[in-house]
Design an enzyme around this catalytic site. Structure first.
Site, mmCIF file in Angstrom:
data_model
loop_
_atom_site.group_PDB
_atom_site.id
_atom_site.type_symbol
_atom_site.label_atom_id
_atom_site.label_comp_id
_atom_site.label_asym_id
_atom_site.label_seq_id
_atom_site.Cartn_x
_atom_site.Cartn_y
_atom_site.Cartn_z
ATOM 1 N N TYR A 176 0.928 -1.341 0.030
ATOM 2 C CA TYR A 176 -0.025 0.114 0.050
ATOM 3 C C TYR A 176 0.957 1.331 0.080
ATOM 4 O O TYR A 176 2.050 1.183 0.248
ATOM 5 C CB TYR A 176 -0.907 -0.055 1.014
ATOM 6 C CG TYR A 176 -0.650 0.358 2.740
ATOM 7 C CD1 TYR A 176 0.619 1.117 2.823
ATOM 8 C CD2 TYR A 176 -1.438 0.191 3.655
ATOM 9 C CE1 TYR A 176 0.911 1.463 4.356
ATOM 10 C CE2 TYR A 176 -1.198 0.760 4.945
ATOM 11 C CZ TYR A 176 -0.155 1.101 4.923
ATOM 12 O OH TYR A 176 0.225 1.655 6.410
ATOM 13 N N TYR A 226 9.853 -1.218 2.993
ATOM 14 C CA TYR A 226 9.348 -0.120 3.615
ATOM 15 C C TYR A 226 10.063 1.308 3.077
ATOM 16 O O TYR A 226 11.240 1.396 2.707
ATOM 17 C CB TYR A 226 9.689 0.386 5.004
ATOM 18 C CG TYR A 226 9.049 1.421 6.009
ATOM 19 C CD1 TYR A 226 7.918 1.041 6.491
ATOM 20 C CD2 TYR A 226 9.570 2.733 5.884
ATOM 21 C CE1 TYR A 226 6.969 2.055 7.106
ATOM 22 C CE2 TYR A 226 8.586 3.614 6.477
ATOM 23 C CZ TYR A 226 7.568 3.569 7.128
ATOM 24 O OH TYR A 226 6.869 4.552 7.604
ATOM 25 N N PHE A 281 3.132 9.758 4.654
ATOM 26 C CA PHE A 281 3.399 9.010 3.345
ATOM 27 C C PHE A 281 4.172 7.825 3.831
ATOM 28 O O PHE A 281 5.148 7.885 4.535
ATOM 29 C CB PHE A 281 4.493 9.929 2.552
ATOM 30 C CG PHE A 281 5.181 9.277 1.346
ATOM 31 C CD1 PHE A 281 4.733 9.350 0.213
ATOM 32 C CD2 PHE A 281 6.287 8.583 1.655
ATOM 33 C CE1 PHE A 281 5.246 8.636 -0.831
ATOM 34 C CE2 PHE A 281 6.968 8.025 0.631
ATOM 35 C CZ PHE A 281 6.577 7.926 -0.765
ATOM 36 N N GLU A 282 3.835 6.689 3.270
ATOM 37 C CA GLU A 282 4.900 5.492 3.264
ATOM 38 C C GLU A 282 4.172 4.407 2.185
ATOM 39 O O GLU A 282 2.995 4.472 1.956
ATOM 40 C CB GLU A 282 4.781 5.050 4.688
ATOM 41 C CG GLU A 282 3.317 4.423 5.067
ATOM 42 C CD GLU A 282 3.430 3.930 6.633
ATOM 43 O OE1 GLU A 282 4.360 3.755 7.232
ATOM 44 O OE2 GLU A 282 2.193 3.126 7.084
ATOM 45 N N ILE A 283 5.086 3.626 1.797
ATOM 46 C CA ILE A 283 4.630 2.601 0.688
ATOM 47 C C ILE A 283 5.482 1.374 1.398
ATOM 48 O O ILE A 283 6.428 1.370 1.791
ATOM 49 C CB ILE A 283 5.502 2.960 -0.775
ATOM 50 C CG1 ILE A 283 4.795 4.253 -1.223
ATOM 51 C CG2 ILE A 283 4.913 2.037 -1.732
ATOM 52 C CD1 ILE A 283 5.570 4.772 -2.538
#
Ligand code: GDP
Ligand code: MN
Length: 343
Positions: A147, A175, A231-233
């Site tokens: 995500y 991460y 914000f993080e993927i």
């Protein structure tokens, strides 16, 4: 009756559009946010930019969850902006509550005397607990592999000329972040000690090349550095791992989401820094981004990706946590380098 028929036709058209196959997705990923109905216009700004800068070419689905039902106005206001599928969900009660083991009297006292942002609020603490321990288990995310977290009122300053999900998958990155900063220590006074206790009980969980040094000062105390998780993927296998899950449960039992105000940002960051190897954590320095009140802007912003931000104003210029991250990571990846690069 005519208005009702028109509304029904519009709803049918909307449903049809949502169900249409878009370009086949290489990766099972989505743009995800926990949001309130009142966030509609802030979120529309975010989606407009995500679409223009990235997603109109990829059509990754969006997933929005809320502790109450989304209004029809909200759903329409979001769907209007994208051809991608949009899913809306609510939360189950266990994921949005003050657990039974929290001492209500002690907690009430904390809320009265807290001197930090959102210190008086139940909802903010439930939000942080949810984003720490439950979002990745939500049924709408169950089949998702990655995500990208988004929030209302953020800005994306540059065109994305590659797919960060593919980038991460090809390199085994779990991460991805783009702003790192120090935490209000008053919100996490016992988070580090609670973490050390867990790590002592579970030395087998700590990654061989973990970045934990990034987070401690010369006295071995938490220095407050964390990735800003708005914000993080993330490769969700990380949050679903037994290490992460056990860590969350340990923290939840300790009560600091309520007796203090532990944020999902330091919780995610500490977990990533302990349980992942340095090579699995990536700094997306090329993603120009703003969340009130901090921005990050690539150093070559004027020449790449149609960026519309000023590199001189980028937080990284005075971001000690970013420099420290790069130094510690470099030293781990290349132990023979005598002068670790700081850029
Ligand atoms: P900040 O970034 O720490 O200032 O916190 P925000 O107010 O931006 O909240 C973080 C995210 O959680 C945003 O996407 C909010 O919309 C969402 N959020 C915060 N509180 C609530 C809440 O009570 N209910 C819901 N559904 N979402 C919330
Ligand atoms: Mn926010």
């Amino acid at each position: 009756a005519a208005a009702a028929a028109a509304a029904a036709a519009a709803a049918a058209a909307e449903a049809e559009e949502a169900a249409q196959p878009t370009e086949s997705q290489a990766i099972n990923a989505a743009l995800v946010a926990l949001v309130r109905n009142s966030d509609l216009f802030g979120l529309r700004k975010t989606i407009r930019q995500i679409e223009d800068r990235f997603n109109a070419r990829h059509n990754y689905p969006y997933i929005f969850v809320n502790d109450v039902e989304f209004t029809e106005e909200f759903k329409r206001g979001v769907r209007d902006l994208t051809r991608a599928q949009v899913h809306f969900g609510t939360l189950d009660d266990d994921s949005w509550k003050i657990p039974e083991w929290i001492d209500q009297e002690r907690y009430a006292q904390v809320k009265q005397t807290a001197r930090y942002p959102h210190g008086e609020k139940d909802s903010y603490r439930k939000m942080c607990r949810f984003q720490s321990g439950y979002l990745h288990h939500h049924p709408l995310l169950r089949n998702l592999d990655y995500y990208w977290r988004i929030e209302p009122d953020v800005e994306y300053y540059c065109d994305m000329d590659y797919d960060p999900f593919v980038f991460m998958k090809e390199r085994g990155i779990k991460y991805g972040w783009n702003i790192a900063m120090t935490e209000f220590m008053a919100t996490v006074p016992t988070l580090w000690n609670t973490t050390v206790q867990f790590a002592t009980e579970h030395p087998e969980f700590i990654a061989h090349d973990s970045l934990w040094q990034w987070m401690v000062d010369e006295q071995g105390r938490y220095n407050g550095c964390h990735f800003w998780s708005n914000f993080e993927i993330v490769d969700l296998a990380f949050y679903r791992s037994k290490e992460y899950q056990a860590f969350f449960e340990h923290l939840d039992k300790a009560g600091g989401f309520f007796y203090e105000r532990w944020g999902d940002a330091p919780v995610h960051s500490i977990a990533a820094s302990l349980f992942l190897n340095a090579s699995q954590i990536h700094y997306f320095s090329d993603i120009g981004y703003f969340h009130p009140s901090v921005l990050t802007c690539p150093s070559d912003a004027r020449t790449r990706g149609s960026c519309v931000c000023d590199s001189q104003k980028s937080f990284v210029q005075n971001g000690l946590c970013t420099a420290r991250f790069l130094q510690v990571k470099q030293a781990l990846l290349d132990p023979n380098a005598t002068t670790p690069a700081a850029s």
